[in-house]
Design an enzyme around this catalytic site. Structure first.
Site, PDB file in Angstrom:
ATOM      1  N   THR A  44     -74.761   4.355 -56.236  1.00 31.72           N
ATOM      2  CA  THR A  44     -74.025   4.685 -57.455  1.00 31.72           C
ATOM      3  C   THR A  44     -73.166   3.507 -57.895  1.00 31.72           C
ATOM      4  O   THR A  44     -72.921   3.314 -59.078  1.00 31.72           O
ATOM      5  CB  THR A  44     -73.151   5.935 -57.202  1.00 31.72           C
ATOM      6  OG1 THR A  44     -74.034   7.009 -56.864  1.00 31.72           O
ATOM      7  CG2 THR A  44     -72.328   6.321 -58.408  1.00 31.72           C
ATOM      8  N   TYR A 131     -79.428   3.121 -44.161  1.00 37.80           N
ATOM      9  CA  TYR A 131     -79.384   3.967 -45.353  1.00 37.80           C
ATOM     10  C   TYR A 131     -80.797   4.357 -45.786  1.00 37.80           C
ATOM     11  O   TYR A 131     -81.547   3.532 -46.284  1.00 37.80           O
ATOM     12  CB  TYR A 131     -78.664   3.173 -46.443  1.00 37.80           C
ATOM     13  CG  TYR A 131     -78.529   3.820 -47.797  1.00 37.80           C
ATOM     14  CD1 TYR A 131     -78.763   5.176 -48.004  1.00 37.80           C
ATOM     15  CD2 TYR A 131     -78.138   3.056 -48.895  1.00 37.80           C
ATOM     16  CE1 TYR A 131     -78.617   5.738 -49.265  1.00 37.80           C
ATOM     17  CE2 TYR A 131     -77.990   3.613 -50.157  1.00 37.80           C
ATOM     18  CZ  TYR A 131     -78.239   4.949 -50.331  1.00 37.80           C
ATOM     19  OH  TYR A 131     -78.103   5.497 -51.582  1.00 37.80           O
ATOM     20  N   LYS A 159     -77.506   7.193 -42.616  1.00 40.40           N
ATOM     21  CA  LYS A 159     -77.253   8.027 -43.800  1.00 40.40           C
ATOM     22  C   LYS A 159     -78.586   8.637 -44.175  1.00 40.40           C
ATOM     23  O   LYS A 159     -79.481   7.954 -44.662  1.00 40.40           O
ATOM     24  CB  LYS A 159     -76.724   7.130 -44.925  1.00 40.40           C
ATOM     25  CG  LYS A 159     -76.509   7.784 -46.288  1.00 40.40           C
ATOM     26  CD  LYS A 159     -76.015   6.702 -47.279  1.00 40.40           C
ATOM     27  CE  LYS A 159     -75.516   7.230 -48.602  1.00 40.40           C
ATOM     28  NZ  LYS A 159     -76.473   7.911 -49.424  1.00 40.40           N
TER      29      LYS A 159
END
Lengths: 299, 299
Positions: A44, A131, A159
């Site tokens: 983001t 990630y 994650k």
């Protein structure tokens, strides 16, 4: 640092340049909410869209305002050469952890992804969060690959993407239990995909890496506290109340454009805070978001 | 320039730097084969992996060796800002056309893709080839979007992904016929996905944008000539003979790694000519490729 809420703020733009004034307001909001950690420049926060010079400036700005709240920085790039340079720059600028997705143009093979993490973990001196986000990288980690990469030095967390964690047969719960057996104890398991966050934390994830929490940290922190209590019903009910928001996330290929539009509506940023060609929500979706922000007391 | 073979060579690396010596041999091979055009830095030429400085140097090197053979250059990047800078740099370095895919990390919406092409076509002074490759961009063009973007100024061609073009009911043939009605006459329609090239040219595509042709231009030029004749059987038979190669492409997420390995086997490049984390073929796939190169007379 891999507990509670790791908040993922936007990197707001104005006329194709980073809007540091708006960014500082966003980080100040997170600092005030006492989030456990901040990931400046997650997906983001548009890390792959930034030059190394921008990455350094955003890191310095975050660290300056966050103070003793640890800041993680996204360092992913197409070439390992650039990932290593980003890692070095982020560490020097004060990052306390690094976030690394297997970014690709040509989708990667398992051996290439392992090679990437092997090279990077050998050169860093702060913890790395591995990630997984197949929506942006076109790469999914097998259990075997997770076993291999979490044995590398300096790996502090993984994650994982959001999955249904609801009941005992839900695939998220099965995956989490499987990963707990594979991943060393010192490696935290974090949930992303905000729709699944509350149940993920209740199912035993160590932290919630949250796009929603990048703008509404108190809302997410309250849900985490309830999720981890013996009576998580309030968190589950709150997550269900947010269904119109999760629907907007799904229709807009993730939360980034939705949160960018919300930040503008709330006055943190300019009306369009994304770099071209990315666009904030328009028309009906924007109206729906305005209604959601009015009706639900997010903060 | 959008006819016949547009050859897509590798950008070979050695120890994380561009290997210009090897690159010049690859371009020299294409020049000698009289290809209609060269796309330096297509997907196989790794354009998104290169810095702007590298893009300029590779363009200058290509143009210098290609002489009067026109050179197209890939300019895609995550931010429109960088695409425009790349376009300017490529034009100044002597490119005769530009190739632009809707490169993404966050997959794009139709309006964002239109906005990208609108901004870029307004600023360039050489033809643009619009490049659809959902395997690397996670974006597919609708017929309506093709209608809109091909009406923009300076659009010279569209590069559509490979599809079965074989018989009248094959989706490639249907799509091609549909696009012919939508796309202005001055816009060429090019086929990519080498497996589908011979039948695509026979079905009426204007050019074949070829990864195979980036290393074996004579093989592809012969297939094109036969495809466009009244008796295309030789091209179809040759494409079928290459099935083991198409299988290797499919197993390796496209032709890039296969052609990089072939270039090394043939002595054009160092053994590993890809930037990390990308890896050439190993083990069984490499052996299969060696056998293919021995058995099939590609040139």
């Amino acid at each position: 640092m891999f507990t509670g809420l790791c908040a993922f703020p936007l990197t707001p733009f104005h006329h194709e340049k980073i809007d540091f004034h708006a960014f500082e307001k966003l980080i100040g909001n997170l600092k005030q909410a006492n989030v456990e950690s901040i990931c400046a420049m997650g997906s983001t926060g548009l890390y792959p869209y930034l030059s190394r010079d921008e990455l350094v400036k955003v890191t310095e700005s975050s660290v300056g305002i966050a103070g003793d709240t640890p800041v993680m920085v996204g360092i992913g790039s197409l070439r390992t050469y650039d990932v290593l340079k980003n890692a070095e720059a982020a560490q020097q600028a004060g990052a306390k952890a690094l976030l690394l997705a297997p970014v690709s143009y040509h989708p990667l093979h398992d051996a290439e992804v392992f090679g990437l993490y092997e090279k990077v973990t050998a050169e860093i001196s702060i913890p790395l969060c591995i990630y997984e986000n197949p929506g942006v990288t076109q790469f999914s980690f097998s259990d075997e690959l997770y076993r291999q990469v979490t044995q590398l030095p300096n790996v502090g967390a993984i994650k994982i993407p959001g999955m249904p964690f609801g009941d005992n047969n839900a695939n998220g719960k099965i995956r989490l239990s499987s990963l707990r057996n594979i991943v060393p104890e010192h490696v935290a398991i974090g949930v992303s995909g905000d729709k699944f966050g509350a149940l993920g934390m209740h199912a035993g994830c160590d932290l919630w890496l949250s796009v929603l929490g990048g703008l509404f940290p108190n809302t997410v922190r309250t849900m985490i506290a309830s999720s981890q209590s013996t009576s998580p019903q309030a968190a589950i009910a709150q997550s269900e109340r947010l269904t119109p928001l999760w629907d907007l996330f799904a229709r807009n290929k993730g939360g980034m454009r939705v949160m960018a539009t919300a930040a503008a509506i709330l006055g943190y940023t300019e009306a369009n805070c994304l770099p071209h060609p990315l666009q904030p929500l328009q028309g009906e979706d924007k109206q729906k978001l305005e209604a959601i922000l009015t009706q639900l007391s997010l903060d």
